[in-house]
Design a protein around this motif. Structure first.
Motif, PDB file in Angstrom:
ATOM      1  N   GLU A 193       0.805  -1.220   0.000  1.00  0.00           N
ATOM      2  CA  GLU A 193       0.000   0.000   0.000  1.00  0.00           C
ATOM      3  C   GLU A 193       0.847   1.285   0.000  1.00  0.00           C
ATOM      4  OE1 GLU A 193      -2.389  -0.414   3.463  1.00  0.00           O
ATOM      5  OE2 GLU A 193      -3.539  -2.122   2.669  1.00  0.00           O
ATOM      6  N   TRP A 194       2.104   1.159   0.345  1.00  0.00           N
ATOM      7  CA  TRP A 194       2.971   2.336   0.470  1.00  0.00           C
ATOM      8  C   TRP A 194       3.140   3.021  -0.874  1.00  0.00           C
ATOM      9  CZ3 TRP A 194       8.463   3.018  -0.778  1.00  0.00           C
ATOM     10  CH2 TRP A 194       9.057   4.117  -0.136  1.00  0.00           C
ATOM     11  N   GLN A 195       3.049   4.338  -0.868  1.00  0.00           N
ATOM     12  CA  GLN A 195       3.184   5.134  -2.081  1.00  0.00           C
ATOM     13  C   GLN A 195       4.458   5.968  -2.004  1.00  0.00           C
ATOM     14  OE1 GLN A 195       0.873   5.019  -4.730  1.00  0.00           O
ATOM     15  NE2 GLN A 195       0.051   3.296  -3.547  1.00  0.00           N
ATOM     16  N   PHE A 196       5.227   5.947  -3.098  1.00  0.00           N
ATOM     17  CA  PHE A 196       6.468   6.714  -3.149  1.00  0.00           C
ATOM     18  C   PHE A 196       6.684   7.173  -4.576  1.00  0.00           C
ATOM     19  CE2 PHE A 196      11.178   6.921  -3.519  1.00  0.00           C
ATOM     20  CZ  PHE A 196      11.405   7.908  -2.571  1.00  0.00           C
ATOM     21  N   THR A 197       6.871   8.475  -4.752  1.00  0.00           N
ATOM     22  CA  THR A 197       6.961   9.057  -6.087  1.00  0.00           C
ATOM     23  C   THR A 197       8.329   9.686  -6.327  1.00  0.00           C
ATOM     24  OG1 THR A 197       6.204  11.246  -5.391  1.00  0.00           O
ATOM     25  CG2 THR A 197       4.495   9.612  -5.956  1.00  0.00           C
ATOM     26  N   LYS A 198       8.549  10.049  -7.565  1.00  0.00           N
ATOM     27  CA  LYS A 198       9.791  10.748  -7.923  1.00  0.00           C
ATOM     28  C   LYS A 198       9.885  12.072  -7.181  1.00  0.00           C
ATOM     29  CE  LYS A 198      12.520  12.009 -12.007  1.00  0.00           C
ATOM     30  NZ  LYS A 198      12.533  12.016 -13.498  1.00  0.00           N
ATOM     31  N   GLU A 199       8.759  12.716  -6.970  1.00  0.00           N
ATOM     32  CA  GLU A 199       8.742  13.976  -6.229  1.00  0.00           C
ATOM     33  C   GLU A 199       9.130  13.746  -4.768  1.00  0.00           C
ATOM     34  OE1 GLU A 199       6.997  14.335  -9.931  1.00  0.00           O
ATOM     35  OE2 GLU A 199       6.320  12.945  -8.345  1.00  0.00           O
TER      36      GLU A 199
END
Length: 270
Positions: A193-199
């Motif tokens: 569920e963890w979300q991680f973006t380039k930003e």
């Protein structure tokens, strides 16, 4: 190991040496994978902290699933309790994801970040690896904890992983089976569920060492960790690469000497 009581939570830990603090956040199933590194002379000039996350060994059992942020908060609380802030953070697999979250949530607490094959599975071949790992879930649900742990580790570490574990970490497989509930009911879903973006990655200004095993892709039959390694180098502003020879996903357990030598050089530079 010693025990720290923090707001009603117990975290089991051990400390070796003195100097700048280095905390190791372990990955799934096995809580003692920091121990081979702690034995290496290269890190003797650091205050090396290894601990068991909630759900592992004698640390508190979580009440329900813990998010990645909650695991990161546990690590921060332990570091504060030990007067070890800021620390160099070393994370392995899902522990590396927790280290990343710690750097996002408490940047002043993180001096540098070493990522040992982080579980950043949103890469082209990540879905295939997730599907393979997911085959362990019905085994766990059938009541076969040891079989589920073995099935999971065979997919992510390679089919010959047990030889290394039994040599370097005797008793680890039995402990992993005892701790299986925390992983299958909490950690596995939380990582998914963890979300991680380039930003998000762009916010992490600390020096980053991205580590992958030279044998990982061949061991698992997928290029997932090469793709993750490339993503870390692309996304994180201050990342540098290291390919650990003679190692697959168990990295610091399979080749602790070369891992400790490179880690010590990275820490000395930062």
């Amino acid at each position: 190991m010693e025990r720290a009581n923090i707001d009603g939570i117990t975290l089991e830990y051990e400390v070796q040496g003195s100097g700048e603090p280095v905390v190791f956040i372990h990955g799934a199933h096995m809580g003692d994978t920091f121990r081979p590194l702690m034995k290496e002379p290269a890190v003797k000039d650091y205050r090396f902290i290894g601990y068991h996350r909630r759900g592992y060994a004698a640390s508190s059992r979580p009440e329900g699933a813990l998010s990645v942020s909650e695991h990161a908060a546990d690590c921060l609380a332990l570091l504060q309790k030990l007067d070890a802030v800021p620390a160099h953070v070393v994370g392995h697999s899902s522990g590396a994801v927790i280290g990343i979250q710690l750097a996002l949530d408490a940047p002043d607490a993180v001096r540098s970040l070493t990522l040992l094959e982080p579980a950043l599975l949103d890469v082209p071949s990540g879905g295939a690896l997730i599907d393979a790992l997911g085959a362990s879930v019905p085994i766990y649900e059938s009541g076969d904890r040891a079989g589920a742990v073995d099935a999971f580790l065979r997919e992510v570490c390679g089919k010959d992983y047990r030889r290394t574990i039994e040599t370097q970490l005797p008793g680890a497989m039995e402990q992993a089976a005892a701790d299986a509930d925390a992983f299958f009911t909490g950690e596995f879903p939380a990582i998914a569920e963890w979300q991680f973006t380039k930003e998000d990655a762009a916010r992490i200004k600390q020096p980053v060492l991205s580590v992958m095993g030279a044998n990982t892709d061949a061991a698992i039959g997928l290029p997932t960790y090469s793709e993750i390694h490339a993503r870390v180098l692309e996304w994180f502003p201050n990342a540098e690469p290291f390919v650990l020879p003679q190692a697959a996903h168990l990295l610091q357990v399979e080749n602790p000497h070369d891992m400790a030598e490179r880690l010590a050089a990275f820490l000395a530079d930062n």
